[in-house]
Each structure stands twice: as structure tokens, then as C-alpha cells.
Motif scaffolding. Structure first.
Motif, PDB file in Angstrom:
ATOM      1  N   TYR A  76      -5.592  -6.642  -2.953  1.00 14.55           N
ATOM      2  CA  TYR A  76      -5.598  -5.653  -1.768  1.00 14.55           C
ATOM      3  C   TYR A  76      -6.467  -5.102  -2.188  1.00 14.55           C
ATOM      4  CZ  TYR A  76      -1.443  -6.690   0.307  1.00 14.55           C
ATOM      5  OH  TYR A  76      -0.365  -7.861   0.549  1.00 14.55           O
ATOM      6  N   GLU A  87      -7.452  -1.566  -0.698  1.00 19.14           N
ATOM      7  CA  GLU A  87      -7.087  -0.688  -1.058  1.00 19.14           C
ATOM      8  C   GLU A  87      -6.136   0.324  -1.581  1.00 19.14           C
ATOM      9  OE1 GLU A  87      -4.586  -2.701   2.123  1.00 19.14           O
ATOM     10  OE2 GLU A  87      -6.467  -2.469   1.226  1.00 19.14           O
ATOM     11  N   LEU A  88      -5.415  -0.716  -3.010  1.00 14.55           N
ATOM     12  CA  LEU A  88      -4.350  -0.239  -3.662  1.00 14.55           C
ATOM     13  C   LEU A  88      -5.060  -0.546  -4.980  1.00 14.55           C
ATOM     14  CD1 LEU A  88      -1.080  -2.816  -2.537  1.00 14.55           C
ATOM     15  CD2 LEU A  88      -1.701  -0.021  -1.939  1.00 14.55           C
ATOM     16  N   THR A  89      -4.696   0.214  -5.789  1.00 13.12           N
ATOM     17  CA  THR A  89      -4.459  -0.393  -7.396  1.00 13.12           C
ATOM     18  C   THR A  89      -3.884  -1.212  -8.006  1.00 13.12           C
ATOM     19  OG1 THR A  89      -2.978   1.715  -8.132  1.00 13.12           O
ATOM     20  CG2 THR A  89      -5.262   3.217  -7.778  1.00 13.12           C
ATOM     21  N   GLU A 127      -0.204   0.073  -7.992  1.00  9.82           N
ATOM     22  CA  GLU A 127       0.267   0.357  -7.044  1.00  9.82           C
ATOM     23  C   GLU A 127       0.668  -1.364  -5.543  1.00  9.82           C
ATOM     24  OE1 GLU A 127      -1.251   4.269  -4.807  1.00  9.82           O
ATOM     25  OE2 GLU A 127      -2.897   1.889  -4.994  1.00  9.82           O
ATOM     26  N   HIS A 128      -0.660  -1.904  -7.103  1.00 11.51           N
ATOM     27  CA  HIS A 128      -0.126  -4.222  -6.731  1.00 11.51           C
ATOM     28  C   HIS A 128       1.372  -3.996  -7.806  1.00 11.51           C
ATOM     29  CE1 HIS A 128      -4.220  -4.552  -5.540  1.00 11.51           C
ATOM     30  NE2 HIS A 128      -3.688  -5.675  -5.053  1.00 11.51           N
ATOM     31  N   LEU A 147       3.983  -1.994  -5.118  1.00 11.63           N
ATOM     32  CA  LEU A 147       4.425  -2.726  -3.851  1.00 11.63           C
ATOM     33  C   LEU A 147       5.516  -4.604  -4.372  1.00 11.63           C
ATOM     34  CD1 LEU A 147       3.921  -3.417  -1.265  1.00 11.63           C
ATOM     35  CD2 LEU A 147       2.354  -4.819  -1.771  1.00 11.63           C
ATOM     36  N   PHE A 195      -8.593   0.151  -9.344  1.00 18.42           N
ATOM     37  CA  PHE A 195      -8.919  -1.338  -8.303  1.00 18.42           C
ATOM     38  C   PHE A 195      -8.894  -2.127  -8.278  1.00 18.42           C
ATOM     39  CE2 PHE A 195      -8.926   3.750  -6.360  1.00 18.42           C
ATOM     40  CZ  PHE A 195      -8.726   3.135  -4.962  1.00 18.42           C
TER      41      PHE A 195
END
Length: 244
Positions: free
Chosen positions: A87, A89-91, A94-95, A98, A130
């Protein structure tokens, strides 16, 4: 753990890509899925993952099927694709977060696994960056982290070594062995046959959409009538038309 029973499938019922394919992956086992490009390996994996529905046959994971309980079925599987899918938009962090949410992971176990994986793959200093800006090899490491942090019952791996540096390849192999030892089941598709022969417990060799040989190396030698040959030699024999 995983049972694929006589599936025929693909993208159009009148032109199936795979025909009457059966395979089993047990707990504490790494099964190598091998074959030429276009032989049907990726199609088999897509059916196992529930991305395609077979025209005939069935796929069971711990006795349950995708049709009877889709959420439970998918929650038991994680996947490392050949091409990283991230993704933008995700760092990196954040991956992983998620993944934790999707698999409903317990916080302390998640944090322990996460930190260890970041350290093993030398990404601890990249958590706030990112991944879409990373190199291909680093992006592949992100996919590996997400798959392993989920600690699934079944890990499906498609050509994971492409783009990885030697240290990352060794780290991945050690993690696969550790998962196997802990009781997970692993289905590994790869073209690197020497590595597969060393690390896999058994194999499914696919040729032209069908299973040509299956079992341990010794069992496949007996099936092919080729005593003492390597996995690479058996593979060459099959794909050159020596076994139909």
C-alpha cells in the motif's frame, strides 16, 4: 492440514489450466511445488488461497472449506507472493499493524515477533518509511515480515528468493525450518531446485497442468523409474517429455 482433492480449475470452464490436481501438506512439513513457467503452479496457489474457485474437486484446510466458512479458512493462511504488493500510503510499521488487525493477533506475541523479524531482516531503522520507495529485495522482505508475523497454520510461498540478498535468503530458510518445527504447514513454489531438494520434505511436480510426480525424492525416483538421479535431473526428464 491442507488437502487439495482432484481439483480442476482455471479461468474458463471450457479451458481449464489445471486438471485433477491433488496434494497434501501436513503439519511439520514443507512441500515443494515445482514446474516450468506456465505449468499451472500459480493457478494451484490461487485456488488454495481462495482467489479462484475450482470447477471440480475440493480444497480443505483442517477439515473446513472456503465455501463453508470463508473467514475462518482465510484466517489460517498467509501468503508471500512472487511480486510484492504494498500500500503506497502505508509505512512499514503500518503494514505490520494492518496485518495484526486483520489476523486479530494478540498484542504481546505480535510485538515480540515483529521486533525479532525486523532485526533478522535488518529493517528496524525503516519502520517509519514507505515501502513503495524500497528496492525490490527490501519490498520482498516486507511481504515476508507480514506473512511471518501472522504465524499462520498454513504458509503459502511463491518464488520468495527472487531479489533477496544471500543473508536474507538464509534468514528466510531458517524461519521456514523453525515454522515447520513448530507445527506449521508450508507450501513452497520455487524454481531453485537444489535449495528445494535440501529443505523440502516432499514435492508436487506439475507439468502441463497435471501432477506428473509427487512424494519424497526417493518416491518420485521410483515413480519415474530413475534410480539415483537428483531432483533437477528428474525435473528435466519430466518436462522434456520423458514422462507423460
Amino acid at each position: 492440514m491442507l488437502e487439495v482433492r482432484n481439483i480442476t480449475g482455471g479461468y474458463a470452464p471450457d479451458q481449464p489450466v489445471i486438471r485433477d490436481v491433488s496434494l497434501t501438506v501436513n503439519a511439520h512439513e514443507i512441500v515443494g511445488l515445482i514446474g516450468m513457467n506456465g505449468a499451472g503452479k500459480s493457478t494451484i496457489l490461487k485456488h488454495v488461497l481462495g482467489l479462484l474457485e475450482p470447477f471440480a474437486g475440493e480444497i480443505l484446510l483442517e477439515g473446513g472449506s472456503l465455501s463453508t466458512d470463508p473467514l475462518k479458512f482465510r484466517s489460517k493462511i498467509s501468503y508471500i507472493p512472487e511480486q510484492p504488493r504494498l500500500y503506497e500510503e502505508l509505512t512499514l510499521d503500518e503494514h505490520l499493524e494492518l496485518t495484526k488487525l486483520v489476523y486479530r493477533l494478540e498484542e504481546s506475541a505480535y510485538r515480540e515477533r515483529k521486533q525479532r523479524l525486523l532485526d533478522v531482516f535488518r529493517l528496524a531503522d525503516k519502520v517509519d518509511e514507505f515501502p513503495n520507495t524500497f528496492s525490490k529485495g527490501m519490498q520482498q522482505k516486507v511481504m515476508i515480515l507480514c506473512a511471518f508475523v501472522a504465524a499462520p497454520d498454513l504458509l503459502v510461498v511463491d518464488e520468495p528468493f527472487v531479489g533477496l540478498d544471500p543473508l536474507a535468503i538464509q534468514a528466510l530458510l531458517e524461519l521456514l525450518i523453525e515454522m515447520k518445527r513448530e507445527g506449521h504447514a508450508i507450501l513452497l513454489s520455487t524454481h531453485i531446485l537444489a535449495t528445494a531438494e535440501r529443505y523440502c520434505d516432499s514435492f508436487v511436480m506439475v507439468n502441463k497442468g497435471q501432477v506428473a510426480l509427487n512424494g519424497t525424492v526417493e518416491q518420485m525416483r521410483a515413480q519415474a523409474g530413475l534410480a539415483g538421479v537428483t531432483l533437477e535431473e528428474m525435473f528435466a526428464h519430466v518436462v522434456s517429455g520423458g514422462l507423460t
